[in-house]
Design a protein around this motif. Sequence first.
Motif, PDB file in Angstrom:
ATOM      1  N   THR A 113       0.815  -1.218   0.000  1.00 19.17           N
ATOM      2  CA  THR A 113       0.000   0.000   0.000  1.00 19.17           C
ATOM      3  C   THR A 113       0.847   1.266   0.000  1.00 19.17           C
ATOM      4  O   THR A 113       0.340   2.351   0.298  1.00 19.17           O
ATOM      5  CB  THR A 113      -0.925   0.027   1.226  1.00 19.17           C
ATOM      6  OG1 THR A 113      -0.121  -0.015   2.420  1.00 19.17           O
ATOM      7  CG2 THR A 113      -1.889  -1.158   1.213  1.00 19.17           C
ATOM      8  N   HIS A 141      -2.028   7.216  -1.485  1.00 14.87           N
ATOM      9  CA  HIS A 141      -3.080   8.209  -1.714  1.00 14.87           C
ATOM     10  C   HIS A 141      -2.606   9.661  -1.631  1.00 14.87           C
ATOM     11  O   HIS A 141      -3.413  10.561  -1.815  1.00 14.87           O
ATOM     12  CB  HIS A 141      -4.227   7.997  -0.729  1.00 14.87           C
ATOM     13  CG  HIS A 141      -3.914   8.389   0.694  1.00 14.87           C
ATOM     14  ND1 HIS A 141      -3.098   7.632   1.502  1.00 14.87           N
ATOM     15  CD2 HIS A 141      -4.300   9.460   1.450  1.00 14.87           C
ATOM     16  CE1 HIS A 141      -2.997   8.208   2.684  1.00 14.87           C
ATOM     17  NE2 HIS A 141      -3.712   9.322   2.684  1.00 14.87           N
ATOM     18  N   LEU A 150      -1.944   3.070  -7.649  1.00 15.77           N
ATOM     19  CA  LEU A 150      -3.147   2.549  -7.007  1.00 15.77           C
ATOM     20  C   LEU A 150      -4.285   2.385  -8.014  1.00 15.77           C
ATOM     21  O   LEU A 150      -5.021   1.391  -7.979  1.00 15.77           O
ATOM     22  CB  LEU A 150      -3.582   3.488  -5.883  1.00 15.77           C
ATOM     23  CG  LEU A 150      -4.827   3.082  -5.087  1.00 15.77           C
ATOM     24  CD1 LEU A 150      -4.645   1.705  -4.458  1.00 15.77           C
ATOM     25  CD2 LEU A 150      -5.135   4.125  -4.020  1.00 15.77           C
ATOM     26  N   ALA A 151      -4.436   3.340  -8.918  1.00 19.13           N
ATOM     27  CA  ALA A 151      -5.503   3.279  -9.917  1.00 19.13           C
ATOM     28  C   ALA A 151      -5.362   2.069 -10.824  1.00 19.13           C
ATOM     29  O   ALA A 151      -6.352   1.586 -11.385  1.00 19.13           O
ATOM     30  CB  ALA A 151      -5.513   4.554 -10.756  1.00 19.13           C
ATOM     31  N   VAL A 155      -8.334  -4.807  -7.721  1.00 16.78           N
ATOM     32  CA  VAL A 155      -9.496  -4.262  -7.016  1.00 16.78           C
ATOM     33  C   VAL A 155      -9.388  -4.499  -5.514  1.00 16.78           C
ATOM     34  O   VAL A 155      -9.790  -3.642  -4.707  1.00 16.78           O
ATOM     35  CB  VAL A 155     -10.794  -4.880  -7.570  1.00 16.78           C
ATOM     36  CG1 VAL A 155     -11.995  -4.428  -6.751  1.00 16.78           C
ATOM     37  CG2 VAL A 155     -10.969  -4.505  -9.034  1.00 16.78           C
ATOM     38  N   GLN A 158      -7.266  -1.814  -3.993  1.00 18.95           N
ATOM     39  CA  GLN A 158      -7.976  -0.543  -4.012  1.00 18.95           C
ATOM     40  C   GLN A 158      -9.023  -0.499  -2.900  1.00 18.95           C
ATOM     41  O   GLN A 158      -9.169   0.519  -2.216  1.00 18.95           O
ATOM     42  CB  GLN A 158      -8.637  -0.328  -5.376  1.00 18.95           C
ATOM     43  CG  GLN A 158      -7.644  -0.104  -6.507  1.00 18.95           C
ATOM     44  CD  GLN A 158      -8.320   0.076  -7.843  1.00 18.95           C
ATOM     45  OE1 GLN A 158      -9.525   0.290  -7.922  1.00 18.95           O
ATOM     46  NE2 GLN A 158      -7.562  -0.015  -8.912  1.00 18.95           N
ATOM     47  N   ASN A 159      -9.749  -1.595  -2.725  1.00 14.94           N
ATOM     48  CA  ASN A 159     -10.755  -1.648  -1.668  1.00 14.94           C
ATOM     49  C   ASN A 159     -10.117  -1.490  -0.288  1.00 14.94           C
ATOM     50  O   ASN A 159     -10.660  -0.803   0.587  1.00 14.94           O
ATOM     51  CB  ASN A 159     -11.528  -2.964  -1.732  1.00 14.94           C
ATOM     52  CG  ASN A 159     -12.436  -3.051  -2.940  1.00 14.94           C
ATOM     53  OD1 ASN A 159     -12.807  -2.032  -3.530  1.00 14.94           O
ATOM     54  ND2 ASN A 159     -12.796  -4.256  -3.330  1.00 14.94           N
ATOM     55  N   CYS A 162      -9.042   2.238   0.092  1.00 11.69           N
ATOM     56  CA  CYS A 162     -10.199   3.129   0.191  1.00 11.69           C
ATOM     57  C   CYS A 162     -10.971   2.926   1.488  1.00 11.69           C
ATOM     58  O   CYS A 162     -11.650   3.849   1.969  1.00 11.69           O
ATOM     59  CB  CYS A 162     -11.125   2.930  -1.005  1.00 11.69           C
ATOM     60  SG  CYS A 162     -10.454   3.527  -2.578  1.00 11.69           S
ATOM     61  N   ARG A 181     -12.003   6.750  -4.476  1.00  9.67           N
ATOM     62  CA  ARG A 181     -12.385   5.807  -5.533  1.00  9.67           C
ATOM     63  C   ARG A 181     -12.792   6.555  -6.814  1.00  9.67           C
ATOM     64  O   ARG A 181     -12.448   6.140  -7.920  1.00  9.67           O
ATOM     65  CB  ARG A 181     -13.545   4.936  -5.044  1.00  9.67           C
ATOM     66  CG  ARG A 181     -13.744   3.662  -5.862  1.00  9.67           C
ATOM     67  CD  ARG A 181     -14.880   2.841  -5.291  1.00  9.67           C
ATOM     68  NE  ARG A 181     -14.637   2.444  -3.921  1.00  9.67           N
ATOM     69  CZ  ARG A 181     -13.895   1.387  -3.597  1.00  9.67           C
ATOM     70  NH1 ARG A 181     -13.328   0.662  -4.547  1.00  9.67           N
ATOM     71  NH2 ARG A 181     -13.730   1.067  -2.325  1.00  9.67           N
ATOM     72  N   LEU A 184      -9.640   7.699  -8.545  1.00 15.58           N
ATOM     73  CA  LEU A 184      -8.962   6.590  -9.237  1.00 15.58           C
ATOM     74  C   LEU A 184      -9.642   6.300 -10.576  1.00 15.58           C
ATOM     75  O   LEU A 184      -8.961   6.016 -11.579  1.00 15.58           O
ATOM     76  CB  LEU A 184      -8.954   5.343  -8.358  1.00 15.58           C
ATOM     77  CG  LEU A 184      -8.217   5.457  -7.016  1.00 15.58           C
ATOM     78  CD1 LEU A 184      -8.320   4.150  -6.241  1.00 15.58           C
ATOM     79  CD2 LEU A 184      -6.757   5.842  -7.220  1.00 15.58           C
ATOM     80  N   ASN A 185     -10.961   6.356 -10.610  1.00  9.81           N
ATOM     81  CA  ASN A 185     -11.688   6.148 -11.864  1.00  9.81           C
ATOM     82  C   ASN A 185     -11.311   7.226 -12.882  1.00  9.81           C
ATOM     83  O   ASN A 185     -11.128   6.946 -14.075  1.00  9.81           O
ATOM     84  CB  ASN A 185     -13.195   6.167 -11.619  1.00  9.81           C
ATOM     85  CG  ASN A 185     -13.676   4.957 -10.836  1.00  9.81           C
ATOM     86  OD1 ASN A 185     -13.042   3.902 -10.869  1.00  9.81           O
ATOM     87  ND2 ASN A 185     -14.784   5.099 -10.124  1.00  9.81           N
ATOM     88  N   ARG A 188      -7.837   6.532 -14.351  1.00 16.35           N
ATOM     89  CA  ARG A 188      -7.847   5.474 -15.365  1.00 16.35           C
ATOM     90  C   ARG A 188      -8.422   5.979 -16.687  1.00 16.35           C
ATOM     91  O   ARG A 188      -7.946   5.615 -17.758  1.00 16.35           O
ATOM     92  CB  ARG A 188      -8.639   4.261 -14.863  1.00 16.35           C
ATOM     93  CG  ARG A 188      -7.890   3.422 -13.834  1.00 16.35           C
ATOM     94  CD  ARG A 188      -8.598   2.086 -13.598  1.00 16.35           C
ATOM     95  NE  ARG A 188      -9.919   2.297 -13.009  1.00 16.35           N
ATOM     96  CZ  ARG A 188     -10.150   2.396 -11.712  1.00 16.35           C
ATOM     97  NH1 ARG A 188      -9.149   2.313 -10.859  1.00 16.35           N
ATOM     98  NH2 ARG A 188     -11.382   2.571 -11.254  1.00 16.35           N
TER      99      ARG A 188
END
Length: 262
Positions: A113, A141, A150-151, A155, A158-159, A162, A181, A184-185, A188
């Motif tokens: 992380t 972060h 991280l992005a 998954v 990321q979970n 977050c 989150r 991160l979207n 991407r």
Amino acid sequence: MTTHPGAPERSVVDRTLSILGVFDRDNRTLTLSDISRRSGLPITTVHRIVNKLHGWGALERRERGGYSIGLRLWETATLAPRYSSVAEAARPCLVELQNQAGGAAVLALRDGTESVCLSFISNDPCLTSVWGDPGCRLPLHVTAVGLVLLANADVELQNEVCAGPLRAYTSATVTDGTALRNLLNKIRREGYAMFCGALSEGHGGIAAPVRNARGTVVAAVGVVGSLDLLQSSRLAPLVLAAAEAVSQRDRTEGLRMVEAGA
């Protein structure tokens, strides 16, 4: 940290690793007493193992009696494939990026992380003091390179990140999992990250992913500088081109960049 009666005795390897593990960026030189206290090992055990490490070159004796990490251990660490292949490929690209963009050019990879700085090229000591020398670790972060990594991580990771807790370094640090989150979207979709003031007020970064021959993101390249320097219209193309150049060297020179650890 103390050893409780009846606790199983640690192996020699465990004790040796415990001693090496007490050194960090804020504790680069330690006395035998410091090492004993931080590792939880008896002073006699510390003295014996430190002498062995010193003889091999893993630790060096300082003028005032303390110990620090030795050059031989550093030389051994640079042989790690995740360091050597990516760092060698990236250096000329980072030098060119720093010359073009100003500020500082940075290369980082992910370890769990955290992001780990592999290379940092800057003429500004203030930037170096925050983002650091090779080996500097920061939560994913709080920097642009960390957010890129991280992005593009799995998954599950990321979970985990977050879900928090997310440490606040400044008032601009994203500490809400939903907001992170969404960020991160966005990264991407756009292919790069731009983050301002999250680690140090008045500074920020812009970063893009480095991909190995299979297309997996293995590192991130970025520019760090003052907020007036961070103009995405000017810097984003430079950072994306530098990241692609490093990725291309992997494909053409077979440097075998390996994937980040979970």
